[in-house]
Each structure stands twice: as C-alpha cells, then as structure tokens.
Design a protein around this motif. Structure first.
Motif, short mmCIF file in Angstrom:
data_model
loop_
_atom_site.label_atom_id
_atom_site.label_comp_id
_atom_site.label_asym_id
_atom_site.label_seq_id
_atom_site.Cartn_x
_atom_site.Cartn_y
_atom_site.Cartn_z
N UNK A 4 67.33 51.52 59.65
CA UNK A 4 66.01 51.45 59.86
C UNK A 4 65.65 50.92 61.41
N UNK A 5 66.18 49.83 61.75
CA UNK A 5 66.04 49.19 62.93
C UNK A 5 66.34 50.28 64.05
N UNK A 6 67.41 50.75 64.02
CA UNK A 6 67.85 51.79 65.06
C UNK A 6 66.85 52.74 65.35
N UNK A 7 66.55 53.33 64.00
CA UNK A 7 65.55 54.50 64.13
C UNK A 7 64.27 54.10 64.71
N UNK A 8 63.76 52.89 64.37
CA UNK A 8 62.57 52.51 65.00
C UNK A 8 62.71 52.46 66.67
N UNK A 9 63.93 51.93 66.99
CA UNK A 9 64.01 51.68 68.56
C UNK A 9 64.60 52.76 69.24
N UNK A 10 64.66 53.87 68.39
CA UNK A 10 65.41 55.09 69.06
C UNK A 10 64.51 56.09 69.82
N UNK A 17 55.73 56.34 64.41
CA UNK A 17 56.00 56.71 63.11
C UNK A 17 56.12 55.46 62.10
N UNK A 18 56.94 54.72 62.42
CA UNK A 18 57.38 53.54 61.81
C UNK A 18 56.19 52.63 61.64
N UNK A 19 55.40 52.37 62.64
CA UNK A 19 54.32 51.45 62.64
C UNK A 19 53.14 52.10 61.62
N UNK A 20 53.10 53.24 61.72
CA UNK A 20 52.01 54.03 60.79
C UNK A 20 52.43 53.83 59.44
N UNK A 21 53.70 54.17 58.96
CA UNK A 21 53.95 54.36 57.71
C UNK A 21 54.18 52.83 56.95
N UNK A 48 61.53 45.88 73.11
CA UNK A 48 60.97 47.16 74.12
C UNK A 48 59.85 46.41 74.99
N UNK A 49 59.36 45.41 74.74
CA UNK A 49 58.21 44.76 75.52
C UNK A 49 56.84 45.07 75.18
#
Length: 302
Positions: A4-10, A17-21, A48-49
């Motif tokens: 999940x973390x790798x997806x969020x940062x990809x 999408x991750x923030x909204x969901x 990411x900053x």
C-alpha cells in the motif's frame, strides 16, 4: 502494508487516489480517522515533501467537495475535516521531516493543542458547560432513556476535565498518526530506523520549567483561568506520557528484557488510567536526567 505504501508513493495520481479513499473510509470509521487518513498524508509529506503533498491535498479536497455535493452532504463537514486532520498532520510531518527528532514533533503538537485550549477559553468562556451541552445532545441521540441519567451523572462529575481530555486526545491522535507514518516510511526505506529514532526521543528541556509554572498557576489562579491552566497541564502530562513510553521501550531493550514487559505496560495503561500519570512522571525524570548528564558532559569538556 508495504504494498500500500509503495502504491501511495508511486505517483501523483496514486497519492490523490489514496488520500481521497482514505478520507472516505475514515468517515465510516470516525474513531480511526486520524490513523487512516492522517497516516497517508504523513507518509506522503515525510517522503515527498510539503509542496507535493499540498498539491495532492488540494485536488483531493476538490474531489471530495464534488462528491459531497452529489450526495447532498454539507461542505462544512469536509472543510472541518481538512482543518482538523490534514493541515495539522501536514505541518507536523514537515517538522519531523526537517528535524528528524520525534521530541520536536511532540513539542509542536503540544504547542498547537495549547493554542487551541487558549482559543477555546477566549472565545467560549465557560468551556466545560459548552462541552456538556454538546455531549448531552450526542447521548440523547445514541443512548436509551434509562442509560441517559447515568451518563449525565458521570459527565457532570468529570466536567472540569472534559476540554483538557478531549484536546489531549486530539493531540495524541496527531502524534500517533505522524509516528505511524514514520514507522511506515522506515518499513519501506529504512528498516529499523523508526526504532532508533523512537529510542532517542527527547522532549525539549525548555518545556520542563514551563510545565512547573503551569502546575503552579493551575493550583493558585482564580476561575476561569484556573480551568484553562488545568487543561494545559493535562496536555503537558500527555506529552510526557509519550516520553515515558519511549523510556520504557529503551529500558526494555537496554536490559534485554522480554517484550512481555511492554505488553504488560500497555495492558495496564488501558485498564488502569492512573498508570498514565506514573509513566508521564518517568518521562519527566528521563528528560531531567538527560539534561543533567548533558550539563555534566559540557562542564567536563570546558
């Protein structure tokens, strides 16, 4: 959780999408809102900053607004959500990203909460009555009539501490969300890094004399300011509670003790609330002893 973390940062779209969901899911699970949505914002900020994350938050906020318009839900709810969860987590995660010190994170979380306490008393005045009225409405809607009187009596007996406990809980939610995000980041990029950083956790020593001054004021000044200083004192105790937990983890590791001691500690915290005050005292002693050892080292060097 690594996937999940790798997806969020990809990528940026994945982040939005991750923030909204996560925000939508947290609306269904309000007690875990900070952990679900705040940790996503924290992970993005730490890795990411602030500019990258702020851009994603703006787009995600617009998407949520449109979604709520179609559902006929008040936009006020989304605005409050952004102000209460996203912005504090964004700020605190940025502090941790640049400082690399969890003690500084706790200091700023405590500062934010203390400012909120002061604002409450300056704008509302009788804060305990204000909370009683709102919690009473919640009880009326969610409890059976025979249970209502019991909860009202319990609420009346703790009315003087309601504001401090609620705001301290808000502070703990902020801190836990950012610390979880930090742990998440270490799982992805720096295995074991969170543990080392947590063991080095030190709340700035300057808070200790301030804590003593607040304690004296909470015992001596007149109402309503006495209640305000009591609330700030509660916030300070919760800050030192985290320091005490760090001290406990560090001690168990240093003495090569079984992890069962930590499990026992957390069980006591959940079952015996007064245990939190004892652990906070250990946190105060830890900060004070570290300050003394630093002074002794500096004297030897000179």
């Amino acid at each position: 959780i690594e996937l999940i973390g790798k997806y969020i940062l990809s990528g940026r779209i994945q982040a939005i999408t991750a923030i909204t969901l996560s925000a939508l899911i947290s609306f269904l699970l309000p007690p875990f809102a900070f952990l679900i949505s705040g940790s996503v914002v924290g992970l993005l900020t730490l890795r990411k900053g602030i500019v990258y994350t702020l851009h994603a938050l703006v787009i995600s906020g617009l998407i949520l607004q449109i979604f709520f318009i179609f559902l006929g839900i008040s936009l006020y709810i989304n605005s409050i959500y952004i102000l209460i969860i996203w912005l504090p987590i964004l700020f605190l995660s940025t502090i941790l990203r640049f400082s690399g010190r969890q003690g500084i994170l706790i200091f700023f979380a405590g500062l934010i909460t203390t400012i909120l306490v002061i604002i409450f008393y300056l704008t509302i005045g009788d804060v305990s009555t204000w909370w009683q009225e709102r919690l009473d409405l919640v009880f009326e809607q969610s409890l059976a009539p025979e249970q209502l009187n019991e909860y009202r009596l319990a609420l009346a007996s703790t009315s003087g501490f309601i504001n401090g406990i609620i705001l301290a809980g808000f502070m703990m939610n902020m801190i836990m969300s950012v610390l979880f995000a930090r742990w998440w980041q270490s799982r992805l990029f720096n295995l074991g890094g969170f543990r080392k950083e947590f063991y080095r956790l030190r709340i700035p020593t300057i808070i200790l004399p301030v804590f003593i001054i607040i304690l004296v004021l909470a015992l001596t000044v007149n109402e309503p300011w006495q209640d305000m200083f009591k609330d700030i004192l509660i916030v300070s105790v919760f800050m030192y509670l985290i320091q005490g937990i760090s001290f406990a983890h560090r001690t168990v590791d240093k003495l090569k003790l079984s992890v069962g001691w930590l499990v026992f500690l957390y069980c006591l915290l959940m079952l015996v609330p007064q245990m939190g005050l004892i652990i906070a005292c250990f946190g105060i002693v830890d900060v004070f002893s570290n300050w003394i050892s630093k002074n002794q080292d500096s004297e030897k060097e000179s």
